[in-house]
Design a protein around this motif. Structure first.
Motif, short mmCIF file in Angstrom:
data_model
loop_
_atom_site.label_atom_id
_atom_site.label_comp_id
_atom_site.label_asym_id
_atom_site.label_seq_id
_atom_site.Cartn_x
_atom_site.Cartn_y
_atom_site.Cartn_z
N VAL A 69 -7.62 -6.17 5.43
CA VAL A 69 -8.48 -7.34 5.18
C VAL A 69 -9.36 -7.66 6.38
CG1 VAL A 69 -6.99 -8.40 3.44
CG2 VAL A 69 -6.57 -8.87 5.86
N GLY A 70 -9.41 -6.74 7.36
CA GLY A 70 -10.28 -6.95 8.50
C GLY A 70 -9.73 -7.89 9.55
N ALA A 71 -8.42 -8.10 9.60
CA ALA A 71 -7.81 -8.98 10.60
C ALA A 71 -7.29 -8.13 11.77
CB ALA A 71 -6.67 -9.79 9.98
N ARG A 72 -7.60 -8.54 12.99
CA ARG A 72 -7.15 -7.80 14.16
C ARG A 72 -5.71 -8.15 14.50
NH1 ARG A 72 -7.47 -7.17 19.70
NH2 ARG A 72 -8.05 -9.31 20.20
N THR A 73 -4.98 -7.16 15.01
CA THR A 73 -3.57 -7.34 15.36
C THR A 73 -3.39 -7.20 16.86
OG1 THR A 73 -2.85 -6.45 13.23
CG2 THR A 73 -1.20 -6.54 14.99
N VAL A 74 -2.78 -8.20 17.48
CA VAL A 74 -2.44 -8.15 18.90
C VAL A 74 -1.00 -7.70 18.99
CG1 VAL A 74 -2.20 -9.47 21.03
CG2 VAL A 74 -4.09 -9.97 19.46
N ARG A 75 -0.76 -6.62 19.74
CA ARG A 75 0.57 -6.05 19.81
C ARG A 75 0.87 -5.62 21.25
NH1 ARG A 75 0.49 -0.67 16.26
NH2 ARG A 75 2.47 -0.40 17.33
N GLY A 76 2.13 -5.30 21.50
CA GLY A 76 2.55 -4.86 22.82
C GLY A 76 3.50 -3.70 22.71
N PRO A 77 4.11 -3.28 23.81
CA PRO A 77 5.03 -2.15 23.76
C PRO A 77 6.29 -2.49 22.99
CG PRO A 77 5.11 -3.21 25.91
CD PRO A 77 3.99 -3.86 25.17
N ALA A 133 8.56 0.06 14.17
CA ALA A 133 7.41 0.13 13.25
C ALA A 133 6.99 -1.21 12.68
CB ALA A 133 7.70 1.10 12.09
N ALA A 134 7.56 -2.32 13.16
CA ALA A 134 7.14 -3.62 12.64
C ALA A 134 5.67 -3.89 12.98
CB ALA A 134 8.02 -4.72 13.21
N ALA A 135 5.28 -3.54 14.22
CA ALA A 135 3.89 -3.77 14.63
C ALA A 135 2.94 -2.90 13.83
CB ALA A 135 3.74 -3.51 16.13
N ASP A 136 3.33 -1.63 13.58
CA ASP A 136 2.48 -0.74 12.78
C ASP A 136 2.32 -1.28 11.37
OD1 ASP A 136 2.24 0.98 14.91
OD2 ASP A 136 3.90 2.27 14.29
N GLN A 137 3.41 -1.78 10.82
CA GLN A 137 3.36 -2.32 9.47
C GLN A 137 2.42 -3.51 9.39
OE1 GLN A 137 7.20 -3.61 8.10
NE2 GLN A 137 6.46 -4.29 6.11
N LEU A 138 2.54 -4.40 10.37
CA LEU A 138 1.68 -5.59 10.37
C LEU A 138 0.23 -5.21 10.58
CD1 LEU A 138 1.79 -8.69 10.16
CD2 LEU A 138 1.91 -8.77 12.65
N GLN A 139 -0.02 -4.24 11.47
CA GLN A 139 -1.40 -3.83 11.73
C GLN A 139 -2.03 -3.23 10.48
OE1 GLN A 139 -1.88 -1.58 15.31
NE2 GLN A 139 -3.96 -0.94 14.83
N THR A 140 -1.26 -2.48 9.72
CA THR A 140 -1.78 -1.91 8.48
C THR A 140 -2.20 -3.01 7.51
OG1 THR A 140 -0.39 0.05 8.74
CG2 THR A 140 -1.23 -0.42 6.53
N TRP A 141 -1.37 -4.03 7.40
CA TRP A 141 -1.74 -5.17 6.53
C TRP A 141 -3.04 -5.82 7.03
CZ3 TRP A 141 -0.12 -6.63 1.91
CH2 TRP A 141 1.12 -6.21 1.45
N GLY A 142 -3.15 -6.00 8.35
CA GLY A 142 -4.34 -6.64 8.89
C GLY A 142 -5.60 -5.83 8.67
N ASN A 194 15.86 -10.48 9.36
CA ASN A 194 15.39 -9.16 8.92
C ASN A 194 15.91 -8.86 7.52
OD1 ASN A 194 13.95 -8.51 11.19
ND2 ASN A 194 15.58 -7.32 12.15
N GLY A 195 15.03 -8.25 6.73
CA GLY A 195 15.42 -7.89 5.36
C GLY A 195 14.93 -8.87 4.32
N THR A 196 14.40 -10.01 4.76
CA THR A 196 13.89 -11.00 3.80
C THR A 196 12.44 -10.71 3.41
OG1 THR A 196 13.20 -12.46 5.59
CG2 THR A 196 15.40 -12.81 4.69
N GLY A 197 11.82 -9.72 4.06
CA GLY A 197 10.41 -9.44 3.78
C GLY A 197 9.49 -10.25 4.68
N LYS A 198 9.95 -10.55 5.88
CA LYS A 198 9.20 -11.44 6.77
C LYS A 198 7.85 -10.84 7.20
CE LYS A 198 11.05 -11.71 10.67
NZ LYS A 198 10.07 -10.76 11.25
N THR A 199 7.87 -9.58 7.68
CA THR A 199 6.63 -8.97 8.14
C THR A 199 5.67 -8.75 6.98
OG1 THR A 199 7.77 -7.89 9.99
CG2 THR A 199 5.65 -6.97 9.33
N THR A 200 6.20 -8.29 5.86
CA THR A 200 5.36 -8.13 4.67
C THR A 200 4.77 -9.46 4.23
OG1 THR A 200 6.67 -6.24 3.93
CG2 THR A 200 5.37 -7.38 2.26
N THR A 201 5.57 -10.51 4.29
CA THR A 201 5.08 -11.84 3.92
C THR A 201 3.96 -12.29 4.86
OG1 THR A 201 7.21 -12.47 2.96
CG2 THR A 201 5.74 -14.26 3.63
N THR A 202 4.10 -11.98 6.15
CA THR A 202 3.05 -12.34 7.10
C THR A 202 1.74 -11.63 6.74
OG1 THR A 202 4.74 -12.55 8.83
CG2 THR A 202 2.45 -12.44 9.55
N GLY A 203 1.86 -10.34 6.39
CA GLY A 203 0.66 -9.61 5.99
C GLY A 203 0.05 -10.16 4.71
#
Length: 413
Positions: free
Chosen positions: A267-275, A255-264, A222-231
């Motif tokens: 560009v029209g990419a669907r995000t699969v997420r859970g609780p 908020a990691a899932a929300d962040q990733l979903q926003t990136w998706g 955490n803190g390396t920009g992992k989720t942002t990099t995935t997006g």
């Protein structure tokens, strides 16, 4: 005696006369006159007459209930019927506009100025030292210190200094152009030009014989920009014409899932997420399952990025990979490292490499440090190439790593 009787008679007569006068005065007494009426004041109803003063009721014809006519209601103005407004349905949220990412070909070249601003001190420092007329031991020690300060690493630094010594001795006279060419060749040899730096996302065959999308796991602290990099990586793949499904398997960070979903969504990419706090392996499994159902080209799985010192969570990362492999092989495991952490990034890299087989490295914040030598050090440590570098906060600032453009940024023109 007669006189007494006469007196009694006279008294009786007198008493009767007095009584008659009193009664007569009562009969002739009238009620006080009513006060004058006022248009704004309603007079109280008259009191009913009683006793001798009561009036004889007048004879009036009587009517039955059926004969009594009710008063007609006043005619209503002809108006349009009032229609109750229907409750407005809640407006559906506007879908985000799909963005077209910048092409990735030559992106590092376009970002070269940004890279050279941070890395130029390394190249200029080396060229200045090599340009001295006499290269004595003190000068070579300064060259070595410059490389170590840039986090090139001890072993690679020693190798580079030895090769430079030999080639400078053979070269003899040293013009600026010759020195720049010499340093460029040696730095390229140190970074390596024969690595396969492409991100493997080709579809394959799953365990059940069905076509499976390419699967990329993104790991890191955490803190390396992992989720942002995935997006941003999703944008890189979409820019190359691929369809992407994102798996938000980082369920422990708020908020990691929300962040990733926003990136998706951008560009029209669907995000699969859970609780939140759910099982990361289950979400990763479902993401690949959805990718197979949608016939997507690539599934990107963003994993939990806990501290590398927590053994239990690192074991969980291994579990995610094993569960995903029930669908088929994982094509890439990209380790995200913060370039500004320097040698500490190597410690993280070693621990992650023990848990999962790292196939490539993503260096973020490379434009924010003068320690570009980490590219050499981490490749040497893991034996895997740097495939992507982050050079800014912009959405399209993740670039495929190109050794030639990187070295050119180091040493300048």
């Amino acid at each position: 005696m007669e006189i007494v009787i006469l007196a009694v008679v006279i008294a009786v007569v007198a008493l009767g006369a007095i009584s008659g006068l009193v009664v007569s005065s009562r009969k002739k007494k009238q009620l006080p006159p009513a006060p004058p009426s006022s248009p704004s004041v309603t007079a109280p109803p008259a009191e009913p007459h009683v006793g001798e003063e009561a009036e004889t009721p007048r004879a009036e014809p009587r009517r039955t209930v059926e004969e009594v006519e009710l008063p007609e209601a006043p005619a209503e103005a002809e108006t349009a019927p009032v229609v109750e407004p229907e409750a407005a349905a809640p407006a559906a949220p506007a879908e985000p506009e799909i963005e077209v990412p910048e092409p990735t070909a030559g992106r590092l070249v376009r970002l070269r100025a940004r890279l050279s601003r941070s890395q130029n001190s390394l190249g200029k420092g080396l060229l200045t030292l090599l340009s001295r007329e006499h290269l004595d031991e003190d000068t070579w020690e300064e060259i070595e210190d410059t490389l170590l300060t840039a986090d090139v690493g001890v072993a690679p630094t020693q190798e580079l200094v030895e090769r430079l010594r030999e080639r400078v001795k053979v070269l003899g006279t040293r013009t600026p152009d010759e020195l720049r060419g010499l340093l460029r060749e040696e730095l390229l040899a140190l970074i390596g030009t024969d690595f396969d730096r492409s991100v493997h996302t080709e579809p394959g065959i799953g365990v059940n014989g069905e076509e499976k999308p390419g699967v990329v796991m993104v790991v890191g602290v955490n803190g390396t920009g992992k989720t942002t990099t995935t997006g941003k990586l999703a944008r890189v793949l979409v820019a190359d014409g691929k369809s992407v499904v994102l798996g938000a398997a980082d369920t422990f960070r708020a908020a990691a899932a929300d962040q990733l979903q926003t990136w998706g969504e951008r560009v029209g990419a669907r995000t699969v997420r859970g609780p939140e706090g759910g099982d990361p392996a289950s979400i990763a499994f479902d993401a690949v399952k959805e990718g197979i159902a949608e016939k997507a080209d690539v599934v990107l799985v963003d994993t939990a990025g806990r501290l590398h010192t927590k053994t239990g969570l690192m074991d969980e990362l291994g579990k995610v990979k094993r569960v995903v492999e029930k669908h088929g092989s994982v094509d890439e495991v990209l380790l995200v490292l913060d370039a500004t952490t320097g040698q500490n990034g190597l410690v993280q890299a070693r621990v992650f490499a023990e848990v999962v087989d790292i196939t490539g490295i993503v260096l973020t914040k490379l434009d924010g440090t003068a320690k570009g030598g980490i590219v050499v050090a981490v490749q040497r440590e893991l034996g895997v190439p740097v495939k992507l570098v982050g050079l800014g906060e912009g959405a399209d600032d993740l670039a495929p790593f190109e050794p030639e453009a990187f070295v050119d940024a180091l040493i300048g023109d």
